[in-house]
Design a protein around this motif. Structure first.
Motif, PDB file in Angstrom:
ATOM      1  N   SER A 184     -46.142  37.312  40.086  1.00 54.14           N
ATOM      2  CA  SER A 184     -45.680  36.039  39.526  1.00 54.14           C
ATOM      3  C   SER A 184     -45.356  35.064  40.654  1.00 54.14           C
ATOM      4  O   SER A 184     -45.517  33.857  40.508  1.00 54.14           O
ATOM      5  CB  SER A 184     -44.476  36.249  38.606  1.00 54.14           C
ATOM      6  N   LEU A 185     -44.921  35.604  41.794  1.00 56.86           N
ATOM      7  CA  LEU A 185     -44.669  34.750  42.955  1.00 56.86           C
ATOM      8  C   LEU A 185     -45.974  34.101  43.423  1.00 56.86           C
ATOM      9  O   LEU A 185     -46.031  32.942  43.791  1.00 56.86           O
ATOM     10  CB  LEU A 185     -44.086  35.614  44.071  1.00 56.86           C
ATOM     11  N   LEU A 186     -47.005  34.907  43.374  1.00 56.57           N
ATOM     12  CA  LEU A 186     -48.312  34.455  43.849  1.00 56.57           C
ATOM     13  C   LEU A 186     -48.851  33.334  42.956  1.00 56.57           C
ATOM     14  O   LEU A 186     -49.470  32.387  43.429  1.00 56.57           O
ATOM     15  CB  LEU A 186     -49.259  35.652  43.826  1.00 56.57           C
ATOM     16  N   HIS A 232     -45.752  27.875  51.136  1.00 55.87           N
ATOM     17  CA  HIS A 232     -45.466  28.830  52.212  1.00 55.87           C
ATOM     18  C   HIS A 232     -45.131  30.204  51.636  1.00 55.87           C
ATOM     19  O   HIS A 232     -45.660  31.214  52.073  1.00 55.87           O
ATOM     20  CB  HIS A 232     -44.310  28.315  53.067  1.00 55.87           C
ATOM     21  N   VAL A 233     -44.270  30.203  50.643  1.00 57.30           N
ATOM     22  CA  VAL A 233     -43.885  31.477  50.030  1.00 57.30           C
ATOM     23  C   VAL A 233     -45.096  32.128  49.380  1.00 57.30           C
ATOM     24  O   VAL A 233     -45.308  33.336  49.493  1.00 57.30           O
ATOM     25  CB  VAL A 233     -42.769  31.263  48.991  1.00 57.30           C
ATOM     26  N   ARG A 234     -45.909  31.317  48.735  1.00 57.58           N
ATOM     27  CA  ARG A 234     -47.086  31.887  48.069  1.00 57.58           C
ATOM     28  C   ARG A 234     -48.073  32.442  49.093  1.00 57.58           C
ATOM     29  O   ARG A 234     -48.735  33.451  48.854  1.00 57.58           O
ATOM     30  CB  ARG A 234     -47.750  30.839  47.186  1.00 57.58           C
ATOM     31  N   ARG A 235     -48.178  31.765  50.228  1.00 53.85           N
ATOM     32  CA  ARG A 235     -49.054  32.299  51.278  1.00 53.85           C
ATOM     33  C   ARG A 235     -48.561  33.665  51.738  1.00 53.85           C
ATOM     34  O   ARG A 235     -49.333  34.593  51.940  1.00 53.85           O
ATOM     35  CB  ARG A 235     -49.107  31.332  52.470  1.00 53.85           C
ATOM     36  N   CYS A 236     -47.228  33.741  51.902  1.00 52.37           N
ATOM     37  CA  CYS A 236     -46.666  35.035  52.301  1.00 52.37           C
ATOM     38  C   CYS A 236     -46.933  36.076  51.217  1.00 52.37           C
ATOM     39  O   CYS A 236     -47.231  37.234  51.520  1.00 52.37           O
ATOM     40  CB  CYS A 236     -45.173  34.911  52.553  1.00 52.37           C
ATOM     41  N   ALA A 237     -46.810  35.639  49.956  1.00 58.00           N
ATOM     42  CA  ALA A 237     -47.039  36.584  48.860  1.00 58.00           C
ATOM     43  C   ALA A 237     -48.483  37.080  48.891  1.00 58.00           C
ATOM     44  O   ALA A 237     -48.753  38.260  48.658  1.00 58.00           O
ATOM     45  CB  ALA A 237     -46.737  35.913  47.531  1.00 58.00           C
ATOM     46  N   ALA A 238     -49.401  36.163  49.219  1.00 61.56           N
ATOM     47  CA  ALA A 238     -50.804  36.578  49.293  1.00 61.56           C
ATOM     48  C   ALA A 238     -50.990  37.612  50.393  1.00 61.56           C
ATOM     49  O   ALA A 238     -51.651  38.640  50.206  1.00 61.56           O
ATOM     50  CB  ALA A 238     -51.691  35.365  49.550  1.00 61.56           C
ATOM     51  N   ALA A 239     -50.379  37.337  51.548  1.00 61.14           N
ATOM     52  CA  ALA A 239     -50.495  38.289  52.654  1.00 61.14           C
ATOM     53  C   ALA A 239     -49.863  39.620  52.272  1.00 61.14           C
ATOM     54  O   ALA A 239     -50.361  40.687  52.626  1.00 61.14           O
ATOM     55  CB  ALA A 239     -49.841  37.721  53.909  1.00 61.14           C
TER      56      ALA A 239
END
Lengths: 943, 166
Positions: A168-170, A178-185
Motif C-alpha cells: 500500500s505504501l508503494l 521518496h518514500v515510494r522509491r524506497c518502498a520499491a527498492a
C-alpha cells in the motif's frame, strides 16, 4: 568539560535505583564527549574503548530512555567505526523503537540497522507491530528507516506480516515519491526473500515503469537487479515497456539502468536489436554525459555486436575515451570496454593498436593491466611468437609486479587448452627458459608444471626441453634464487627422464652434483638425486651397449647384447638419437665412467646422513648401486672390451628399471578399469550421492603421472608414434634454426648470458619501438605456418569436465524466475501472446517447462492476503494495459509494415508456421486458465 | 547494487562505514584494512577504479575519490555504471559541503549521525534513491527540525557540561 570525560562514576553503585539513573543521566558522557575523549586519549583509543563499552553496557540497561538512547548512540558509533560487534544490543535498540522522541527513535533505527545480524533476527517479530505502525506513519523520517529495517531483517516472517503495508505504501498517492522509491527498492528485497510475493509486487512495479512516473528510477533499478541476478528470459515480455522508457525518458540514471537491462535481453531475443539500434545510436551522438555514452557503448558491444553501424559508432566514441589524455578513468574504462568484444571483432583492437600499446607504459597499473589483456586477446597462432618475444623483453623493463603480470599472461595464453596456440614447441620451451631468467620472475610453479607437462605430452619437444633444462641446471647463479627452485626441479626431472636426448650426459651429471645444490630445499634436492640416478644408469647402459655395438664385428655374445639394446628404448644406436655412436663412444670411456662414479660417491656421501628422509633414501639408493659395481673392470688396457657378466647383468636390470615411460593420464582413466567380479560398489555408497549431490564439485582436470608401457597405450597413440617419428626426423634436419629466437640481435652467440642479466633485452627504450614490433605482429597474417604442429597427447574426456560445473550453476536459480514467469506470462491474464516475442525455440521450451503442474501450484497458493491483492491489482492492470496496448499498436504499426516488406516471403511463411504452432499450444493452456485467447497484440507491438 | 560505502581518512581510520550486505564485524575490519591497503598504494593521478573481486566477490569493483585528507569509497557490482558512481560520490560530497560549509574531517568525526542521515537519503538498501543534493538537503533539514523540537539528550548534556565547565 570535566563532566564529559569518563570518570570514577563508572564504578560507583547506589542502592537507590532511581537515584543512580539520575546520576547516570547527569554525568553520562554524550556521544560528542566520548569522541572528544577518544581523540585526546594519551594512550591511544584502543585503551579507552573497553572502558566505554563497560559503561555503555551499564547505561543501556537504564530505565531512563534518554540514558539508554545516548548509550545506544555511543555504542552505534563504536561499533560502526571500530567494527565492534553490537549484536548483543539488538534488543535494546528494539526497546527504543516506540519512543515518541523522534531523535531517539531514529537513533534506535540506525542502531538496529547497523547491528542486525542474521543471528539476532529472531528478535524481530517483537518489533512487527511497531514496524507496521512506522510504515504507515505519514512522516518519511520514520517510514523510511522502518522500511530499511524490514529489508535488513531478511526474515520471511516479517515479510509475510508486512508485505501488505509495503504494497500500500508503494501504491499510495499520499506518500511522497521518496518514500515510494524506497518502498520499491524494499520490494526487491522482499521478492528475493519470498519469490511468491512477486505475484503481488511485480504488477505494481510494472505499473510505475512509465516515462513520467516519479518512481521510474526505482522501478528501473529493481528490474535491472532482477534481470542481472535471475534468468533474464523471464523478463522478455516487459521489453515493450523498457523500450518506451528508452525512447521517452530523459533521466540518465534511468537510461543507464534500462540499457543494462537490454544488454541482458538482446542476446536472448535478437530481434530486439533492430528496435534498439536507432535510439541507442541517437543517445550516443546526442548525450554529453560520459556515463551514459559509456553504457551505450557497452550495451552495443555486449548486446548486438553484429550491428555493423552501431558498433562503428560505438568504436568512434570509444576512441575518444581511450584518447582522453587528461582523464585516466576514461582511458581505463575505454580499454576495458574493448575486452568485451569477441575475437571476430579484432579490427577494433587493431584500429586502436597504437593507443593500446602506449597504454602498456601507462603509470596506472589498471590501465596497463587492461592493455595487456587486450594484447593477449589478440594473440593467434601466427603472431604468438612475435608478441610473446616482445612482451618478454618488455617485462624486463617493467616494475616487478607488472613484469610478473606479463609473464603470467603469456604463460596462461600459451598454455591454454593444451597449448593450442603453440605450433613450434621448441620456440616455446626456449621462451620458458628465457622467461625464468627475468630478475623479477616469481611464477616458478606454473613454469614447472608446463615444462613437465610438455615433456609428457609432446614427444617432439623433448630434445629442446633437455637442452633448455641443461642450460638452467648448469648455471650456478640460478641456484641462489628461491623463486627458481621449482623450475630447477622440473629441469632436473626432465634431464633425468629424457637423458637420452642429451648431447653430453656427463655435463648434466656434473651440473646436478655441483656444490651449490646445497642451497636447494630438500624436496628439490631429492629430485636432483633421482635424476643423478637416471643419468648414471643411462651412462652405464650406453657404455655397455656402445661397446657391444662396436665390438659386434668381433666375437660378441650377440643375444645378450641385443637384448639390452632393445630394453632401453630409443637408445644411442637408434637413428633418432642426437648423439652419434662415435661421439658416445668418445664420451663414455672407462675413464669417464670411473670418473662419474667417483664424482657421485663424493657428492652424495654426505647426503646419506641427511636429516631429510627423502634425500637420504635416494642418496643411499644411488650409493648402493654404485657399491654393487665395485670391482668391475671397465676396460682393459689393450682396448679390449671385457665381457664381465656382472656388468651385463647390472646394466640389464637398470635398463629394466628405467625403460618404462611416464605419460599423461586422463582424469577419467580410473573409470575404464573394469570392476573386478564380486566387488560391490553401489551397495552402500548410493546414499552418498544424495548427500553429496548438491555441492559436489568435479575435480579439475589435472595430470597425474603413472607408469605406462611406451607402445602399449591406446590405439590413438600407437597410430601417432609413426607419424611423430617421421616428424621428428624432419624436425631434426632443421632443428638448428629453432633453438634460439632469430631476433637475438647483437648477442649473436648461442650461449645464454649469465643469469639475471638485464642487458639481455633488446634495447626497447621507448614505446615507439614496441609499437613498431607489434605493428608487424598484430596484423593478421594469412600465411600458413611453415612447420607442422607436433602431436600433443590429450584425452577427449578432459574437456568434458569443464562443462560440467557450468551445468551445476545453471540449476541453482529457479524459484524467483519461476514466480516472475508466472506473473509476467499468466498472472496478468494476458497469457499466450506475450511469450511469443521469445524466439520460437525458447518459447517452445518454456511452454513445456511451465506445465500444468506449475500453474496449479501457483493457483493453490494459500497466501490469501497476497492472493487477494494480486487479484485486484491484476484486474486494474489488465484494463490499463489494454489501453496502453491500443496506443502502442498504433505507434509501432509503421515499423512493422516496413519490416514486413523486408522479410522475404519464404521467411515469412516459416514464421507464420511457427506462430501457428504456438497458437495451438497457447489455446490449450488458455482453456485451462479460462482466459480469452485473443491477445496476439503484444508481439506485434514489439516487433 | 551498491555493496558498501566507506569514508576513511588517509591514515586508514574509518569515518563512515555502511555495508549493504551483512558482513560480520571482523570481516568489516578486514575489508576496510584491505581497501586502505590498496588505496594508499595508489598515486594521485591514477584512475579511480579498483577491481575488488577478491574482497567482495565476482564482478565487484570500487570507485574512490581522494579529497583533502579523506577517501570516499563506493563498492558496487555490475548493475551500476562506473562513471555514475563517481558522480554519486560527487553528489554525496556536495551535500556534505552544503551541510557543513567548508566541510573538513572534523565535521565528519563529530557528525556521525548526520552523516548517516545524509547517506540514507541518497542510498536505500543499496539502491540509489536520490541524486539531487538539493533534495537530500531538504530532507535532512526537515529531519533536523523534527528532532530539534524535542531533543532532551542534547539539552541536558549540554547544560550539564556547560555548568560543570565553568
Amino acid at each position: 568539560m570535566a563532566g564529559v570525560v569518563p570518570s570514577a562514576t563508572a564504578g560507583g553503585s547506589s542502592s537507590n535505583r532511581s537515584a543512580s539513573s539520575l546520576v547516570d543521566s547527569l554525568f553520562q558522557p554524550s556521544l560528542d564527549g566520548m569522541i572528544k575523549s577518544l581523540r585526546s586519549a594519551p594512550g591511544g583509543e584502543s585503551a579507552l574503548i573497553p572502558r566505554f563499552l563497560s559503561e555503555i553496557r551499564r547505561e543501556i540497561r537504564s530505565t531512563d530512555n534518554d540514558t539508554k538512547g545516548a548509550a545506544l548512540q555511543k555504542l552505534t558509533y563504536l561499533s560502526s567505526i571500530y567494527s565492534i560487534d553490537m549484536a548483543w544490543a539488538a534488543f535494546h535498540a528494539l526497546e527504543l523503537l516506540p519512543s515518541p522522541n523522534p531523535a531517539l527513535k531514529r537513533s534506535a533505527f540506525l542502531a538496529a540497522s547497523l547491528c542486525f545480524h542474521p543471528s539476532s533476527t529472531d528478535l524481530l517479530p517483537l518489533a512487527t507491530h511497531q514496524l507496521r505502525k512506522d510504515l504507515q506513519s505519514p512522516k518519511f523520517s520514520f517510514s523510511v528507516p522502518a522500511l530499511h529495517l524490514l529489508v535488513l531483517s531478511s526474515s520471511s516472517d516479517l515479510a509475510l506480516h508486512l508485505s501488505d503495508d509495503l504494497l500500500s505504501l508503494l501504491s499510495s498517492s499520499h506518500t511522497t515519491p521518496h518514500v515510494r522509491r524506497c518502498a520499491a527498492a524494499a520490494s526487491l528485497a522482499i521478492i528475493r526473500l519470498v519469490p511468491n510475493y512477486a505475484h503481488g509486487f511485480l504488477p505494481k512495479l510494472i505499473e510505475v515503469l512509465g516515462p513520467s512516473s516519479p518512481l521510474l528510477s526505482a522501478a528501473a533499478g529493481v528490474f535491472c537487479e532482477l534481470v542481472s541476478s535471475g534468468d533474464p528470459r523471464a523478463y522478455l515480455p516487459l521489453a515493450p515497456d523498457f523500450h518506451r522508457v528508452l525512447l521517452e525518458c530523459r533521466d540518465n540514471w534511468v537510461l543507464i539502468k534500462i540499457l543494462k537491462i537490454f544488454a541482458r535481453l538482446t542476446p536472448l531475443e535478437p530481434r530486439l536489436s533492430r528496435k534498439l539500434v536507432d535510439p541507442i545510436c541517437d543517445l550516443m551522438r546526442r548525450s554529453s554525459a560520459k556515463s551514459l555514452v559509456f553504457e551505450c557503448i557497452r550495451t552495443v558491444f555486449f548486446g548486438f555486436p553484429e550491428q555493423e553501424a552501431a558498433v562503428r559508432l560505438a568504436v568512434e566514441k570509444l576512441k575518444e575515451f581511450v584518447a582522453a589524455d587528461d582523464d585516466s578513468n576514461l582511458r581505463y574504462l575505454g580499454l576495458q570496454a574493448m575486452t568485451i568484444l569477441r575475437k571476430d571483432q579484432s579490427w577494433v583492437v587493431e584500429e586502436n593498436r597504437e593507443a593500446i600499446v602506449k597504454s602498456l607504459a601507462d603509470s596506472d597499473p589498471n590501465i596497463r593491466g587492461e592493455a595487456l589483456r587486450l594484447i593477449m586477446s589478440m594473440v593467434f597462432e601466427n603472431n604468438i611468437v612475435d608478441i610473446s618475444a616482445v612482451l618478454v623483453h618488455y617485462a624486463l623493463r617493467s616494475d616487478p609486479e607488472f613484469c610478473n603480470e606479463i609473464l603470467e599472461a603469456i604463460l596462461f595464453t600459451c598454455g591454454r587448452n593444451f597449448y593450442e596456440l603453440v605450433i613450434d614447441f621448441d620456440w616455446y620451451v626456449s621462451l620458458l627458459g628465457e622467461m625464468v631468467r627475468n630478475p623479477h620472475f616469481i611464477k616458478g610453479d606454473e613454469v614447472e608444471r608446463q615444462l613437465i607437462d610438455i615433456g609428457l605430452r609432446v614427444k617432439d619437444a623433448r630434445l629442446e626441453l633437455v637442452r633448455v633444462a641443461r642450460d638452467l641446471l648448469i648455471d650456478p647463479a640460478l641456484l641462489g634464487n628461491n623463486h627458481l627452485h621449482r623450475v630447477l626441479s622440473a629441469a632436473a626431472w626432465i634431464s633425468g627422464e629424457y637423458i637420452k636426448f642429451s648431447k653430453n650426459p656427463l655435463e648434466i651429471l656434473e651440473a646436478l652434483l655441483q656444490p651449490r645444490i646445497s642451497l636447494l630445499p630438500s624436496h628439490v634436492r631429492a629430485v636432483y638425486i633421482q635424476a643423478v640416478f637416471k643419468v648414471m644408469g643411462f651412462c652405464i647402459i650406453s657404455y655397455v651397449n656402445v661397446h657391444i655395438a662396436s665390438d659386434s664385428s668381433h666375437d660378441v655374445d650377440k643375444n645378450a647384447g641385443s637384448e639390452s639394446l632393445d630394453a632401453f628404448e630409443g637408445d644411442t644406436s637408434k637413428p633418432n638419437s642426437p648423439v652419434g655412436l662415435s661421439r658416445m663412444k668418445e664420451l663414455l670411456t672407462s675413464k669417464s665412467i670411473t670418473y662419474i662414479l667417483n664424482l657421485i660417491v663424493t657428492a652424495l656421501a654426505p647426503f646419506s646422513e641427511c636429516e631429510e628422509v627423502e634425500v637420504q633414501e635416494r642418496a643411499c639408493n644411488v650409493l648402493g648401486w654404485i657399491h654393487m659395481l665395485d670391482g668391475v673392470e671397465w676396460k682393459t688396457e689393450d682396448g679390449e672390451w671385457s665381457k664381465d657378466s656382472k656388468i651385463m647383468d647390472i646394466s640389464k636390470i637398470m635398463a629394466g628399471v628405467f625403460s618404462e615411460e611416464l605419460g599423461p593420464v586422463s582424469v577419467n582413466a580410473q573409470k575404464r578399469i573394469p570392476v573386478p567380479e564380486g566387488l560391490e560398489l553401489k551397495e552402500n555408497l548410493s546414499d552418498l550421492v544424495l548427500i553429496l549431490g548438491k555441492d559436489y564439485i568435479p575435480p579439475l582436470p589435472t595430470i597425474s603421472i603413472s607408469l605406462q608401457k611406451p607402445f602399449h597405450s591406446e590405439d590413438k597413440e600407437t597410430e601417432l608414434t609413426t607419424e611423430s617419428t617421421s616428424l621428428l626426423a624432419e624436425h631434426r634436419k632443421r632443428h638448428g634454426l629453432y633453438y634460439l629466437p632469430t631476433d637475438k640481435g647483437e648477442n649473436g652467440s648461442n650461449e645464454y648470458p649469465r643469469a639475471n642479466d638485464s642487458t639481455l633485452s633488446v634495447n626497447l627504450d621507448n614505446t615507439e619501438e614496441l609499437l613498431k614490433l607489434t605493428d608487424q605482429s598484430l596484423a593478421p597474417r594469412k600465411t600458413k605456418p611453415s612447420k607442422a604442429r607436433p602431436t600433443v597427447v590429450k584425452f577427449n574426456e578432459d574437456d568434458d569436465l569443464t562443462t560440467y560445473s557450468r551445468h551445476l550453476k545453471e540449476k541453482k536459480e529457479g524459484l524467483l524466475t519461476g514466480a516472475v514467469r508466472d506473473v509476467l506470462l499468466f498472472g496478468e491474464e494476458k497469457p499466450s501472446s506475450s511469450q511469443k516475442i521469445l524466439s520460437e525455440e525458447s518459447a517452445e521450451k518454456m511452454v513445456l517447462e511451465i506445465s500444468a503442474s506449475s500453474i496449479a501450484d501457483s493457483l493453490h497458493k494459500e497466501d490469501f492476503a497476497v492472493g487477494e491483492v494480486e487479484h485486484k491489482i491484476s484486474n486494474s492492470r489488465k484494463s490499463k494495459h489494454h489501453s496502453h496496448g491500443k496506443e502502442r499498436h498504433r505507434h509501432h504499426r509503421k515499423s512493422e509494415d516496413i519490416e514486413d516488406k523486408i522479410h522475404s516471403t519464404t521467411k515469412r511463411g516459416s514464421h507464420h508456421h511457427g506462430r501457428h504452432k504456438h497458437m495451438q499450444k497457447g489455446e490449450s493452456r488458455n482453456a485451462l486458465l479460462d482466459v480469452a485467447p485473443h491477445t496476439q497484440v503484444v508481439q506485434d507491438l514489439l516487433l | 547494487m551498491i555493496r558498501a560505502v566507506i569514508v576513511m581518512n588517509t591514515q586508514g581510520k574509518p569515518r563512515l562505514v555502511r555495508f549493504y550486505e551483512f558482513q560480520p564485524p571482523e570481516k568489516q575490519k578486514e575489508l576496510i584494512r584491505s581497501i586502505y591497503g590498496v588505496l594508499s598504494s595508489r598515486a594521485d593521478n591514477l584512475s579511480n577504479f579498483v577491481q575488488t573481486d577478491a574482497m567482495f566477490g565476482e564482478d565487484t569493483r570500487l570507485v574512490y575519490k581522494h579529497l583533502a585528507t579523506m577517501y570516499f569509497v563506493f563498492v558496487f557490482d555490475s548493475s551500476e555504471n562506473e562513471l555514475a558512481m563517481l558522480d554519486l560520490i560527487q553528489v554525496f560530497v556536495e551535500t556534505l559541503e552544503r551541510c557543513f560549509k567548508n566541510v573538513c574531517e572534523l565535521d565528519l568525526v563529530f557528525n556521525f549521525v548526520k552523516l548517516h542521515t545524509i547517506l540514507d537519503e541518497i542510498i536505500f538498501a543499496g539502491q540509489v534513491v536520490e541524486t539531487s543534493s538539493e533534495e537530500v538537503m531538504k530532507a535532512v533539514d526537515e529531519i533536523a527540525r523534527l528532532e530539534k523540537s524535542t531533543n532532551p539528550i542534547s539539552i541536558v548534556t549540554k547544560s550539564v557540561a556547560g555548568r560543570l565547565g565553568r
